[in-house]
Design a protein around this motif. Sequence first.
Motif, mmCIF file in Angstrom:
data_model
loop_
_atom_site.group_PDB
_atom_site.id
_atom_site.type_symbol
_atom_site.label_atom_id
_atom_site.label_comp_id
_atom_site.label_asym_id
_atom_site.label_seq_id
_atom_site.Cartn_x
_atom_site.Cartn_y
_atom_site.Cartn_z
ATOM 1 N N ARG A 23 42.455 42.550 42.292
ATOM 2 C CA ARG A 23 41.433 42.073 41.368
ATOM 3 C C ARG A 23 40.353 43.133 41.203
ATOM 4 O O ARG A 23 39.945 43.788 42.163
ATOM 5 C CB ARG A 23 40.805 40.777 41.869
ATOM 6 C CG ARG A 23 41.766 39.594 41.842
ATOM 7 C CD ARG A 23 41.073 38.305 42.240
ATOM 8 N NE ARG A 23 41.986 37.177 42.203
ATOM 9 C CZ ARG A 23 42.205 36.432 41.116
ATOM 10 N NH1 ARG A 23 41.556 36.713 40.004
ATOM 11 N NH2 ARG A 23 43.055 35.428 41.157
ATOM 12 N N SER A 24 39.904 43.300 39.990
ATOM 13 C CA SER A 24 38.906 44.323 39.672
ATOM 14 C C SER A 24 37.541 43.682 39.446
ATOM 15 O O SER A 24 37.421 42.666 38.757
ATOM 16 C CB SER A 24 39.322 45.095 38.423
ATOM 17 O OG SER A 24 38.296 45.954 38.008
ATOM 18 N N ASP A 25 36.518 44.278 40.053
ATOM 19 C CA ASP A 25 35.139 43.837 39.824
ATOM 20 C C ASP A 25 34.464 44.656 38.732
ATOM 21 O O ASP A 25 33.313 44.394 38.382
ATOM 22 C CB ASP A 25 34.334 43.966 41.124
ATOM 23 C CG ASP A 25 34.859 43.045 42.216
ATOM 24 O OD1 ASP A 25 35.348 41.948 41.866
ATOM 25 O OD2 ASP A 25 34.801 43.430 43.403
#
Length: 375
Positions: free
Chosen positions: A85-87
């Motif tokens: 998952r990318s922030d």
Amino acid sequence: MRWTVSRPVVDMGTEAHRRARLFGFLAGVRDGLRLPVDRSTGLFRAPSASHTAPSSASAAASVADEPVTPLDAIITDRSPGVLARSDAPPVERVSIVLPNWNARPFLVRALDALVTRTTFPYELIVVDNGSTDGSKDYIRDFLRRHPELDATFIDNEENRYFSTACNQGFQAASPSSKYLALYCNDVEARSDTWLQDLIEAVQPEDVIASGQAALKPVTDRYRGVFSSYDPQYATPDLSARMAAIVGRSDPVMHLYGYCFLLKRSLVEKTGLYLHTGPFTQYHSDWEWYLRWAAMGYRIAPIELKVHHWHSISELLAFYPDQYRDLVDRLDDPAAVERYLETGRPLYDVESGFREKYPTAWARWSARVLRHLGRA
């Protein structure tokens, strides 16, 4: 007969381990006999909780007195890969993944069309699966000639096959790219808006945009692959929904995974391709879309303005004679234009291979003689 005197049907460029091939055949027979059959319809049924496919280790022990090492490395897990998952705030950009294996003539056309026809912001990730036909040198030269490209080249020393190569590309994509796209080496963009068309199709909600999809029945072949392999997912309810979809008798939507686009956030939720066992090279796009459907997502088929030369790597593996004939025809502009206008070429008819060897026995004999000549 093929195991005794010839090469495997799928020729991936290396001589398969003969003992592993025999073990694979026997393991397939065993799993097929163990799969439960609905005698009222003659169709395979998904195994119950008490009847699950054996692990690779126990399978080896049940067929032979000693474990077969080559198969241990092929089936390592039954879970789909994960995209972290990318922030990072999403940027209106597409990460385009292009896998390749020994198809330089078509790779040249795919890359040239991509840089000429793509106007939407993108990064390019090329994954080469141990090519030996000069593809690697061409990719390096192409990237040197196009320094303006935001590009990554993943150079595999061996053929890691389609699903793993795609997963490598998706995992190497920039975390800030809002979209992920697959653009195979047998695809040729034919419109300046091909990528925008895909992006517009996924705007309303999280869907998968593809140039080709079809309603197809789930055949016994697919049921057998799915049930004997017994994929494992994050939650039991997802596994149950997948089994229910596979067991349906009515047609379900099927994705053709040669060119499509989806949001990165969707892949973070659903996971990547299954990349081991029967999904190493085939059936992975079928399983991937069924998984999306089981999670409540849908496909958005659109009229995509790209030409698909149709599974060039598969043609090279199964029908090398037709592949060579098709490559020869790339030197004829009129023939190329006919292919581009009409879509999928009729390999057997237009190559003249069946006319030269009109019977199955003649075609088989020709292949055996060529194989003996090379040996």
